[in-house]
Design an enzyme around this catalytic site. Structure first.
Site, PDB file in Angstrom:
ATOM      1  N   GLU A  90     -14.814  -4.265  -2.377  1.00  0.00           N
ATOM      2  CA  GLU A  90     -14.537  -2.859  -2.640  1.00  0.00           C
ATOM      3  C   GLU A  90     -15.821  -2.055  -2.814  1.00  0.00           C
ATOM      4  O   GLU A  90     -16.901  -2.627  -2.972  1.00  0.00           O
ATOM      5  CB  GLU A  90     -13.708  -2.708  -3.926  1.00  0.00           C
ATOM      6  N   ASN A  94     -11.442   3.615 -10.674  1.00  0.00           N
ATOM      7  CA  ASN A  94     -11.346   2.934  -9.384  1.00  0.00           C
ATOM      8  C   ASN A  94     -12.420   3.346  -8.401  1.00  0.00           C
ATOM      9  O   ASN A  94     -13.060   2.514  -7.773  1.00  0.00           O
ATOM     10  CB  ASN A  94      -9.954   3.195  -8.798  1.00  0.00           C
ATOM     11  N   ASN A 103      -6.663   7.093  -5.676  1.00  0.00           N
ATOM     12  CA  ASN A 103      -7.487   5.955  -5.289  1.00  0.00           C
ATOM     13  C   ASN A 103      -8.835   6.418  -4.737  1.00  0.00           C
ATOM     14  O   ASN A 103      -9.771   6.654  -5.473  1.00  0.00           O
ATOM     15  CB  ASN A 103      -6.712   5.099  -4.285  1.00  0.00           C
ATOM     16  N   ASP A 162      -6.321   4.042   0.585  1.00  0.00           N
ATOM     17  CA  ASP A 162      -7.305   3.409  -0.283  1.00  0.00           C
ATOM     18  C   ASP A 162      -8.563   4.281  -0.286  1.00  0.00           C
ATOM     19  O   ASP A 162      -8.491   5.459  -0.590  1.00  0.00           O
ATOM     20  CB  ASP A 162      -7.577   1.980   0.183  1.00  0.00           C
TER      21      ASP A 162
END
Length: 341
Positions: free
Chosen positions: A85, A174, A224, A269
């Protein structure tokens, strides 16, 4: 609603990027594997070499049609038990978070060098999304402590930026983006919340250079990906799950105005932005990137062979799009330059 956090000033940069860090505390024990600070990329464009956040005068041409990215073999990992990520490019390397699905979602920051070596930069990190400070430090959304953190790549030390809103910790920060003046914008879903403490809603937040935390939007379920336009006058957020949205907010005098939906999306995402202002929207389970213009027109799709999490531009001229996902990193060379996180 508005609230203030305790403020101390720790600069992320000696130039334009001066982030006021709230209640900074240096860890007593630095991570086990610090790395040397990344050096400027001597082969970069003149503009990019002088300022890694500055787009070149001729950014290039946007992609079109249906494209496919190539998996980088050196970065292959265990996609069944974790995700890569938050990619960010600095110097001559790609940094990204590597976290597991086990209890607490343990995470470390990895470095993929230009010559194909995969190394551990900081372990543990507890990080998800990463951004870059002009002093070479990483700014991270961290789920282990439910805060925003700053990591010094020279000695591996960690400092807290901010960790609560209205006296309560965040859920699981996030992803994040940093304005030129040091304002931080970040998303706080509940994906890695881990325990009962946290916020009653998932939100998008703004952290001012004075440490004040305010709500940008609390109407997107599990926001996100987040990114800024090249000029810094528009904020983009993706979220909403299975029936999600890509939302744009005009920024006026450093404040986000009411948002409008730019596109509908499935399980959105992370985001990247090229120097023409196009948004690279990753769709996790669809295993693709959709390239969307600032007007909401779809220009291209880029597919991969596993679930997808995030994107960034890197390489000598910032014309390589790097993608992270389920134990994989992909790349594709494009004809347009983009932002490095």
């Amino acid at each position: 609603m508005r609230t203030s956090t305790p403020t101390v000033l720790t600069l992320l940069s000696t130039s334009l990027l001066a982030i006021a860090l709230a209640a900074c505390q240096r860890d007593a024990d630095p991570p086990a594997a610090p790395v040397e600070p990344a050096q400027p990329d001597a082969t970069a464009d003149v503009d990019a070499a002088a300022d890694p956040f500055q787009c070149p005068a001729d950014p290039g041409t946007a992609p079109s049609g249906e494209l496919a990215a190539t998996r980088i073999a050196a970065a292959d990992g265990d996609g069944a038990n974790g995700l890569y990520e938050g990619p960010v490019w600095t110097g001559d390397a790609l940094y990204f978070s590597d976290f597991r699905f086990s209890e607490g979602f343990p995470s470390k920051i990895r470095r993929l060098t230009a010559d194909g070596r995969l190394e551990t930069a900081i372990d543990p990190s507890g990080s998800n999304g990463l951004a870059l400070g002009r002093d070479g430090a990483l700014v991270a959304a961290t789920h282990d402590r439910k805060e925003l953190s700053r990591y010094d790549l020279m000695d591996g030390s960690r400092m807290r930026i901010v960790g609560e809103y209205q006296g309560q910790p965040f859920n699981s920060p996030n992803d994040l983006a940093v304005s030129e003046d040091g304002t931080i914008w970040f998303t706080d879903p509940d994906f890695q919340r881990g325990d009962a403490t946290g916020q009653e809603r998932t939100r998008v937040y703004r952290v001012g250079t004075d440490g004040e935390v305010t709500v940008v939007d609390d109407s997107i379920a599990n926001p996100n990906g987040i990114a800024l336009s090249p000029s810094g006058d528009t904020l983009y957020v993706a979220g909403g799950g299975e029936q999600g949205v890509l939302r744009a907010y005009a920024l006026v005098d450093g404040q986000a105005q009411a948002g409008h939906d730019l596109a509908s999306t499935t399980v959105p995402d992370g985001l990247a932005v090229d120097c023409l202002g196009n948004v690279y929207l990753t769709e996790h389970t669809q295993r693709r990137v959709r390239v969307i213009s600032p007007q909401g027109e779809q220009l291209a799709t880029i597919t991969v062979d596993a679930n997808l999490t995030n994107a960034t531009f890197g390489g000598p001229q910032r014309r390589t799009l790097y993608l992270t996902g389920a134990g994989a990193v992909w790349s594709i060379d494009l004809d347009v330059a983009g932002l490095p996180y």
